[in-house]
Design a protein around this motif. Sequence first.
Motif, PDB file in Angstrom:
ATOM      1  N   THR A 145       0.832  -1.204   0.000  1.00 57.45           N
ATOM      2  CA  THR A 145       0.000   0.000   0.000  1.00 57.45           C
ATOM      3  C   THR A 145       0.862   1.247   0.000  1.00 57.45           C
ATOM      4  OG1 THR A 145      -1.799  -1.126   1.174  1.00 57.45           O
ATOM      5  CG2 THR A 145      -1.762   1.278   1.265  1.00 57.45           C
ATOM      6  N   ALA A 146       1.871   1.276   0.854  1.00 54.85           N
ATOM      7  CA  ALA A 146       2.778   2.418   0.933  1.00 54.85           C
ATOM      8  C   ALA A 146       3.538   2.608  -0.375  1.00 54.85           C
ATOM      9  CB  ALA A 146       3.761   2.234   2.086  1.00 54.85           C
ATOM     10  N   GLU A 147       3.923   1.500  -0.992  1.00 54.62           N
ATOM     11  CA  GLU A 147       4.636   1.567  -2.272  1.00 54.62           C
ATOM     12  C   GLU A 147       3.763   2.191  -3.353  1.00 54.62           C
ATOM     13  OE1 GLU A 147       5.922  -1.490  -5.815  1.00 54.62           O
ATOM     14  OE2 GLU A 147       5.973  -2.239  -3.754  1.00 54.62           O
ATOM     15  N   LEU A 148       2.506   1.782  -3.412  1.00 54.48           N
ATOM     16  CA  LEU A 148       1.602   2.295  -4.443  1.00 54.48           C
ATOM     17  C   LEU A 148       1.257   3.768  -4.216  1.00 54.48           C
ATOM     18  CD1 LEU A 148      -0.893  -0.674  -4.947  1.00 54.48           C
ATOM     19  CD2 LEU A 148       1.145  -0.111  -6.256  1.00 54.48           C
ATOM     20  N   ALA A 149       1.049   4.146  -2.975  1.00 59.18           N
ATOM     21  CA  ALA A 149       0.718   5.545  -2.670  1.00 59.18           C
ATOM     22  C   ALA A 149       1.907   6.461  -2.898  1.00 59.18           C
ATOM     23  CB  ALA A 149       0.223   5.660  -1.237  1.00 59.18           C
ATOM     24  N   GLY A 150       3.117   5.915  -2.774  1.00 58.28           N
ATOM     25  CA  GLY A 150       4.322   6.692  -3.031  1.00 58.28           C
ATOM     26  C   GLY A 150       4.448   7.906  -2.147  1.00 58.28           C
ATOM     27  N   GLU A 151       4.790   9.048  -2.761  1.00 63.63           N
ATOM     28  CA  GLU A 151       5.014  10.270  -1.992  1.00 63.63           C
ATOM     29  C   GLU A 151       3.771  10.778  -1.301  1.00 63.63           C
ATOM     30  OE1 GLU A 151       4.871  11.648  -6.394  1.00 63.63           O
ATOM     31  OE2 GLU A 151       5.111   9.794  -5.248  1.00 63.63           O
ATOM     32  N   PHE A 152       2.600  10.376  -1.779  1.00 64.55           N
ATOM     33  CA  PHE A 152       1.359  10.853  -1.174  1.00 64.55           C
ATOM     34  C   PHE A 152       1.031  10.133   0.127  1.00 64.55           C
ATOM     35  CE2 PHE A 152       0.997  11.416  -5.800  1.00 64.55           C
ATOM     36  CZ  PHE A 152       1.019  12.799  -5.814  1.00 64.55           C
ATOM     37  N   ASP A 153       1.697   9.026   0.381  1.00 67.50           N
ATOM     38  CA  ASP A 153       1.486   8.297   1.627  1.00 67.50           C
ATOM     39  C   ASP A 153       2.148   9.012   2.800  1.00 67.50           C
ATOM     40  OD1 ASP A 153       0.606   5.956   3.132  1.00 67.50           O
ATOM     41  OD2 ASP A 153       2.732   5.478   3.306  1.00 67.50           O
ATOM     42  N   GLU A 154       3.316   9.605   2.537  1.00 68.26           N
ATOM     43  CA  GLU A 154       4.092  10.216   3.620  1.00 68.26           C
ATOM     44  C   GLU A 154       3.964  11.729   3.667  1.00 68.26           C
ATOM     45  OE1 GLU A 154       8.081   8.945   3.201  1.00 68.26           O
ATOM     46  OE2 GLU A 154       7.639   6.810   3.432  1.00 68.26           O
ATOM     47  N   HIS A 155       3.719  12.357   2.529  1.00 61.50           N
ATOM     48  CA  HIS A 155       3.661  13.818   2.479  1.00 61.50           C
ATOM     49  C   HIS A 155       2.271  14.247   2.036  1.00 61.50           C
ATOM     50  CE1 HIS A 155       7.994  13.649   2.972  1.00 61.50           C
ATOM     51  NE2 HIS A 155       8.065  12.839   1.933  1.00 61.50           N
ATOM     52  N   ASP A 156       1.415  14.398   2.999  1.00 54.73           N
ATOM     53  CA  ASP A 156       0.004  14.641   2.718  1.00 54.73           C
ATOM     54  C   ASP A 156      -0.245  15.961   2.012  1.00 54.73           C
ATOM     55  OD1 ASP A 156      -3.032  15.295   4.354  1.00 54.73           O
ATOM     56  OD2 ASP A 156      -2.708  13.644   2.973  1.00 54.73           O
ATOM     57  N   GLY A 157       0.701  16.913   2.114  1.00 55.97           N
ATOM     58  CA  GLY A 157       0.485  18.220   1.507  1.00 55.97           C
ATOM     59  C   GLY A 157       0.981  18.334   0.083  1.00 55.97           C
ATOM     60  N   LYS A 158       1.528  17.282  -0.503  1.00 52.78           N
ATOM     61  CA  LYS A 158       2.102  17.342  -1.838  1.00 52.78           C
ATOM     62  C   LYS A 158       1.014  17.480  -2.900  1.00 52.78           C
ATOM     63  CE  LYS A 158       5.519  15.103  -4.802  1.00 52.78           C
ATOM     64  NZ  LYS A 158       6.395  16.296  -4.793  1.00 52.78           N
ATOM     65  N   ARG A 159       1.279  18.362  -3.875  1.00 52.28           N
ATOM     66  CA  ARG A 159       0.323  18.578  -4.961  1.00 52.28           C
ATOM     67  C   ARG A 159       0.384  17.435  -5.965  1.00 52.28           C
ATOM     68  NH1 ARG A 159       0.489  23.912  -8.152  1.00 52.28           N
ATOM     69  NH2 ARG A 159      -1.263  22.804  -9.094  1.00 52.28           N
ATOM     70  N   PHE A 160      -0.756  17.219  -6.626  1.00 51.06           N
ATOM     71  CA  PHE A 160      -0.848  16.159  -7.626  1.00 51.06           C
ATOM     72  C   PHE A 160      -0.654  16.795  -8.991  1.00 51.06           C
ATOM     73  CE2 PHE A 160      -2.786  12.642  -9.977  1.00 51.06           C
ATOM     74  CZ  PHE A 160      -2.309  11.558  -9.262  1.00 51.06           C
ATOM     75  N   SER A 161       0.601  16.960  -9.417  1.00 48.30           N
ATOM     76  CA  SER A 161       0.915  17.569 -10.702  1.00 48.30           C
ATOM     77  C   SER A 161       0.704  16.570 -11.830  1.00 48.30           C
ATOM     78  CB  SER A 161       2.373  18.043 -10.698  1.00 48.30           C
ATOM     79  OG  SER A 161       3.248  16.931 -10.568  1.00 48.30           O
ATOM     80  N   ALA A 162       0.820  17.058 -13.077  1.00 49.37           N
ATOM     81  CA  ALA A 162       0.675  16.170 -14.229  1.00 49.37           C
ATOM     82  C   ALA A 162       1.740  15.083 -14.196  1.00 49.37           C
ATOM     83  CB  ALA A 162       0.771  16.974 -15.523  1.00 49.37           C
ATOM     84  N   LYS A 163       2.951  15.458 -13.807  1.00 46.15           N
ATOM     85  CA  LYS A 163       4.039  14.478 -13.713  1.00 46.15           C
ATOM     86  C   LYS A 163       3.737  13.443 -12.638  1.00 46.15           C
ATOM     87  CE  LYS A 163       9.012  14.019 -12.891  1.00 46.15           C
ATOM     88  NZ  LYS A 163      10.267  14.746 -12.587  1.00 46.15           N
ATOM     89  N   ALA A 164       3.250  13.924 -11.495  1.00 48.64           N
ATOM     90  CA  ALA A 164       2.899  13.008 -10.407  1.00 48.64           C
ATOM     91  C   ALA A 164       1.747  12.097 -10.811  1.00 48.64           C
ATOM     92  CB  ALA A 164       2.526  13.797  -9.154  1.00 48.64           C
ATOM     93  N   ALA A 165       0.822  12.647 -11.610  1.00 52.22           N
ATOM     94  CA  ALA A 165      -0.308  11.843 -12.082  1.00 52.22           C
ATOM     95  C   ALA A 165       0.181  10.687 -12.938  1.00 52.22           C
ATOM     96  CB  ALA A 165      -1.278  12.715 -12.882  1.00 52.22           C
ATOM     97  N   ALA A 166       1.080  10.987 -13.876  1.00 51.46           N
ATOM     98  CA  ALA A 166       1.602   9.948 -14.760  1.00 51.46           C
ATOM     99  C   ALA A 166       2.344   8.882 -13.973  1.00 51.46           C
ATOM    100  CB  ALA A 166       2.523  10.575 -15.802  1.00 51.46           C
ATOM    101  N   THR A 167       3.189   9.329 -13.055  1.00 51.45           N
ATOM    102  CA  THR A 167       3.990   8.395 -12.258  1.00 51.45           C
ATOM    103  C   THR A 167       3.104   7.517 -11.379  1.00 51.45           C
ATOM    104  OG1 THR A 167       5.835   9.953 -12.216  1.00 51.45           O
ATOM    105  CG2 THR A 167       5.847   8.199 -10.561  1.00 51.45           C
ATOM    106  N   THR A 168       2.147   8.140 -10.712  1.00 55.35           N
ATOM    107  CA  THR A 168       1.285   7.407  -9.782  1.00 55.35           C
ATOM    108  C   THR A 168       0.353   6.449 -10.509  1.00 55.35           C
ATOM    109  OG1 THR A 168       1.345   9.276  -8.243  1.00 55.35           O
ATOM    110  CG2 THR A 168      -0.391   7.646  -7.914  1.00 55.35           C
ATOM    111  N   LEU A 169      -0.251   6.909 -11.614  1.00 52.12           N
ATOM    112  CA  LEU A 169      -1.148   6.040 -12.368  1.00 52.12           C
ATOM    113  C   LEU A 169      -0.409   4.815 -12.898  1.00 52.12           C
ATOM    114  CD1 LEU A 169      -3.445   8.401 -14.462  1.00 52.12           C
ATOM    115  CD2 LEU A 169      -4.125   6.851 -12.630  1.00 52.12           C
ATOM    116  N   TRP A 170       0.824   5.024 -13.378  1.00 52.92           N
ATOM    117  CA  TRP A 170       1.579   3.884 -13.884  1.00 52.92           C
ATOM    118  C   TRP A 170       1.990   2.952 -12.750  1.00 52.92           C
ATOM    119  CZ3 TRP A 170       2.226   0.374 -17.044  1.00 52.92           C
ATOM    120  CH2 TRP A 170       3.391  -0.393 -17.132  1.00 52.92           C
ATOM    121  N   ARG A 171       2.406   3.533 -11.613  1.00 53.99           N
ATOM    122  CA  ARG A 171       2.815   2.707 -10.476  1.00 53.99           C
ATOM    123  C   ARG A 171       1.649   1.846  -9.999  1.00 53.99           C
ATOM    124  NH1 ARG A 171       4.870   6.551  -7.459  1.00 53.99           N
ATOM    125  NH2 ARG A 171       2.955   6.952  -6.296  1.00 53.99           N
ATOM    126  N   MET A 172       0.468   2.452  -9.890  1.00 50.41           N
ATOM    127  CA  MET A 172      -0.700   1.701  -9.438  1.00 50.41           C
ATOM    128  C   MET A 172      -1.195   0.751 -10.529  1.00 50.41           C
ATOM    129  SD  MET A 172      -2.770   4.618  -7.243  1.00 50.41           S
ATOM    130  CE  MET A 172      -3.800   3.415  -6.396  1.00 50.41           C
TER     131      MET A 172
END
Length: 231
Positions: A145-172
Amino acid sequence: MAEAISDRQIVRVLRPFVRAAQPVLRAMCRPGRIEGLANVKLPGSAAWDAMDRQQHIDWWINRVGRLTSLVTAIPGIGGALADRLPVQDALGASAQGLLLCAIAGEHGIDDVGERVRLLAWVLFQRDIDPTLAAGRHGEAEDAKTAELAGEFDEHDGKRFSAKAAATTLWRMGRSLLAVSGELEKRPRGRFYQRALGMLPVVGIAGDYLAERSGLKRVAKRADAWLSGART
């Protein structure tokens, strides 16, 4: 012939996905600036509170759907070649899974097992036993679960940028490749949209339209499951 994928395998893959979706969804609806938030239709705003549940669901489809569909369509730049690879299905199923978790939240369904059953039924046409879907909350699942959530698991204030969207969608989405034989069952766009997606370069437009259409079909199937019309 490949060995059939069991319901237990489906649950093993979906439970960490569903749990990771929660912090990811929070990040996806977080505004870049807080000025004028009361006039912006974002979860937690005054404008959001004035909307009904169907309007909330439409927001998830249209606002978040634009982002996920665009990222999902990127592999289409390679036309038929990309469509023969699992990338498109992995990203598409990931986006649809996130939408389903958001819809579940709008219906007050927070239980992981019930969300797993919703995803399994809508995406894979599987009617999972509630006891099996409830699973066991162990260290291995926590780590995934922590692996899939990535940076959003530990840093709740991080913005969901287009780059983060691509990375997270692919990781999940990559985690769903463990049941890749089931991904082709997910709701898809219309045949002519998928046909356009087979073409080089312009295929991105066809894939974008197909994924947007797929998200709408996901929402309709979710409504059927939630209303008890599970046929």
